[in-house]
Write a protein that holds these residues in place. Structure first.
Motif, PDB file in Angstrom:
ATOM      1  N   TRP A 155      92.385  98.786  42.608  1.00 52.51           N
ATOM      2  CA  TRP A 155      93.265  99.781  42.018  1.00 52.51           C
ATOM      3  C   TRP A 155      94.701  99.275  41.872  1.00 52.51           C
ATOM      4  O   TRP A 155      95.592 100.047  41.527  1.00 52.51           O
ATOM      5  CB  TRP A 155      93.264 101.047  42.872  1.00 52.51           C
ATOM      6  N   ALA A 156      94.917  97.998  42.117  1.00 48.50           N
ATOM      7  CA  ALA A 156      96.283  97.461  42.082  1.00 48.50           C
ATOM      8  C   ALA A 156      96.930  97.646  40.715  1.00 48.50           C
ATOM      9  O   ALA A 156      98.116  97.978  40.619  1.00 48.50           O
ATOM     10  CB  ALA A 156      96.265  95.986  42.470  1.00 48.50           C
ATOM     11  N   SER A 157      96.173  97.430  39.651  1.00 52.35           N
ATOM     12  CA  SER A 157      96.750  97.568  38.312  1.00 52.35           C
ATOM     13  C   SER A 157      97.151  99.006  38.027  1.00 52.35           C
ATOM     14  O   SER A 157      98.105  99.263  37.284  1.00 52.35           O
ATOM     15  CB  SER A 157      95.758  97.084  37.257  1.00 52.35           C
ATOM     16  N   LEU A 158      96.436  99.957  38.623  1.00 51.07           N
ATOM     17  CA  LEU A 158      96.782 101.361  38.438  1.00 51.07           C
ATOM     18  C   LEU A 158      98.074 101.695  39.170  1.00 51.07           C
ATOM     19  O   LEU A 158      98.964 102.357  38.628  1.00 51.07           O
ATOM     20  CB  LEU A 158      95.631 102.232  38.937  1.00 51.07           C
ATOM     21  N   LYS A 159      98.212 101.223  40.409  1.00 51.85           N
ATOM     22  CA  LYS A 159      99.430 101.463  41.178  1.00 51.85           C
ATOM     23  C   LYS A 159     100.632 100.786  40.515  1.00 51.85           C
ATOM     24  O   LYS A 159     101.760 101.271  40.620  1.00 51.85           O
ATOM     25  CB  LYS A 159      99.254 100.951  42.599  1.00 51.85           C
ATOM     26  N   HIS A 160     100.387  99.682  39.830  1.00 54.94           N
ATOM     27  CA  HIS A 160     101.467  98.937  39.183  1.00 54.94           C
ATOM     28  C   HIS A 160     102.128  99.751  38.069  1.00 54.94           C
ATOM     29  O   HIS A 160     103.253  99.429  37.660  1.00 54.94           O
ATOM     30  CB  HIS A 160     100.909  97.635  38.624  1.00 54.94           C
ATOM     31  N   GLN A 161     101.463 100.795  37.592  1.00 55.44           N
ATOM     32  CA  GLN A 161     102.022 101.593  36.496  1.00 55.44           C
ATOM     33  C   GLN A 161     103.271 102.356  36.898  1.00 55.44           C
ATOM     34  O   GLN A 161     104.003 102.854  36.046  1.00 55.44           O
ATOM     35  CB  GLN A 161     100.958 102.553  35.965  1.00 55.44           C
ATOM     36  N   ARG A 162     103.543 102.431  38.200  1.00 55.84           N
ATOM     37  CA  ARG A 162     104.783 103.078  38.639  1.00 55.84           C
ATOM     38  C   ARG A 162     106.002 102.367  38.067  1.00 55.84           C
ATOM     39  O   ARG A 162     107.078 102.966  37.948  1.00 55.84           O
ATOM     40  CB  ARG A 162     104.846 103.080  40.163  1.00 55.84           C
ATOM     41  N   ILE A 253      94.661 104.003  33.379  1.00 55.52           N
ATOM     42  CA  ILE A 253      96.007 103.448  33.233  1.00 55.52           C
ATOM     43  C   ILE A 253      96.832 104.153  32.153  1.00 55.52           C
ATOM     44  O   ILE A 253      98.017 104.470  32.401  1.00 55.52           O
ATOM     45  CB  ILE A 253      95.939 101.925  32.982  1.00 55.52           C
ATOM     46  N   PRO A 254      96.305 104.428  30.946  1.00 52.38           N
ATOM     47  CA  PRO A 254      97.165 105.068  29.937  1.00 52.38           C
ATOM     48  C   PRO A 254      97.819 106.371  30.392  1.00 52.38           C
ATOM     49  O   PRO A 254      99.042 106.517  30.251  1.00 52.38           O
ATOM     50  CB  PRO A 254      96.204 105.272  28.755  1.00 52.38           C
ATOM     51  N   PRO A 255      97.066 107.335  30.960  1.00 54.40           N
ATOM     52  CA  PRO A 255      97.774 108.549  31.423  1.00 54.40           C
ATOM     53  C   PRO A 255      98.714 108.287  32.592  1.00 54.40           C
ATOM     54  O   PRO A 255      99.782 108.908  32.680  1.00 54.40           O
ATOM     55  CB  PRO A 255      96.628 109.498  31.815  1.00 54.40           C
ATOM     56  N   ALA A 256      98.354 107.364  33.480  1.00 51.47           N
ATOM     57  CA  ALA A 256      99.242 107.048  34.601  1.00 51.47           C
ATOM     58  C   ALA A 256     100.535 106.423  34.102  1.00 51.47           C
ATOM     59  O   ALA A 256     101.637 106.788  34.546  1.00 51.47           O
ATOM     60  CB  ALA A 256      98.544 106.110  35.579  1.00 51.47           C
ATOM     61  N   ALA A 257     100.420 105.474  33.180  1.00 50.91           N
ATOM     62  CA  ALA A 257     101.606 104.815  32.630  1.00 50.91           C
ATOM     63  C   ALA A 257     102.499 105.813  31.908  1.00 50.91           C
ATOM     64  O   ALA A 257     103.731 105.801  32.051  1.00 50.91           O
ATOM     65  CB  ALA A 257     101.186 103.692  31.689  1.00 50.91           C
ATOM     66  N   THR A 258     101.874 106.688  31.120  1.00 47.12           N
ATOM     67  CA  THR A 258     102.634 107.680  30.362  1.00 47.12           C
ATOM     68  C   THR A 258     103.353 108.644  31.298  1.00 47.12           C
ATOM     69  O   THR A 258     104.523 108.985  31.102  1.00 47.12           O
ATOM     70  CB  THR A 258     101.703 108.458  29.423  1.00 47.12           C
ATOM     71  N   TRP A 259     102.656 109.092  32.335  1.00 45.93           N
ATOM     72  CA  TRP A 259     103.257 110.007  33.307  1.00 45.93           C
ATOM     73  C   TRP A 259     104.466 109.378  33.979  1.00 45.93           C
ATOM     74  O   TRP A 259     105.544 109.992  34.065  1.00 45.93           O
ATOM     75  CB  TRP A 259     102.229 110.428  34.344  1.00 45.93           C
TER      76      TRP A 259
END
Length: 279
Positions: A155-162, A253-259
């Protein structure tokens, strides 16, 4: 050779407020003309101290910082994973503090690191742009530092969206063209926003009973997500575990990045450009 550094090491606490605050804590204790920054996950070579001395000695008066050469060892015998490719990008990054030496006086002149950057992301580019904007130069040195790929969860790439929140702050501080100024990859935030909007519209239209319009939006979401997953899967090792991780995270990732981008834009909506803050 650096040797045993325990007798020459002073540990100062930064309050757990991120690398920018920690580096400023160290900076306040420095009286030497140069400050050398190293990340905690890099490995310097046996001649690093000698090479650093040479880099700083050769710096002309208008040079405010000298960056080390970062190398990222990748596994042989297979293609690198998405996480490994992301780490390998550090070898091409400008002004990263994985190995960077700054003139102490220049750092204090521009106010050090901006502590509104809470992660190890963009705080180095922001500092470099302020140093360059103050009329100084930054150049590449000759010393080499190794940056291994650290272990990471799927899940590292998902957390990186911060980090998208930090991109919003960069835009406020340095303008909409900050990507070009920082020589940074623009990323996929616009595509992520479009994919997220299509998915949200599909859900809203379906709930309102507009099935045909919802199907069109859902198809757009699926196409965008599939393209994103394909772009991440093809360069990689294509193992079952990697493909599964890419499929799942490419949908998230797209909704996380957008948020995070929207949250960052709201949080920093009143941040003045750095030129105004410096007046």
């Amino acid at each position: 050779v650096l040797g045993d550094l325990r007798d020459r090491t002073t540990v100062r606490t930064g309050g757990g407020r991120g690398p920018a605050a920690a580096r400023n804590t160290g900076l306040r204790a420095v009286s030497a003309p140069w400050v050398a920054f190293l990340d905690d996950d890099v490995q310097v070579g046996p001649r690093w101290c000698e090479q650093l001395t040479r880099d700083l000695t050769e710096a002309s008066p208008d040079v405010a910082a000298v960056q080390g050469v970062i190398t990222v060892p990748l596994p042989g015998g297979r293609r690198p994973t998405d996480w490994e490719r992301g780490t390998a990008g550090l070898a091409r990054a400008r002004w990263i503090t994985a190995d960077m030496a700054y003139r102490t006086a220049v750092l204090k002149q521009v106010g050090g690191f901006d502590e509104r950057f809470p992660r190890a992301f963009r705080e180095d580019a922001d500092l470099a742009l302020r140093v360059l904007g103050a009329g100084h130069r930054i150049r590449q040195g000759g010393r080499t530092t190794r940056h291994p790929v650290r272990p990471a969860s799927r899940w590292a790439s998902l957390k990186h969206q911060r980090g998208n929140a930090d991109d919003a702050l960069m835009r406020r501080l340095h303008g909409p063209d900050w990507w070009d100024k920082a020589v940074a990859p623009r990323g996929r935030i616009r595509r992520h926003a479009a994919i997220t909007a299509a998915g949200a519209a599909a859900c809203a239209l379906a709930a309102a009973g507009h099935r045909r319009a919802a199907a069109v939006c859902a198809a757009g979401w699926a196409a965008g997500t599939a393209e994103f997953a394909r772009a991440r899967i093809l360069p990689g090792p294509r193992t079952r575990d990697e493909v599964t991780t890419m499929l799942v995270t490419s949908a998230l990732i797209p909704p996380a990045a957008t948020w995070h981008r929207l949250a960052g834009a709201w949080r920093h909506r009143n941040a003045p450009a750095w030129q105004e803050a410096a007046r």
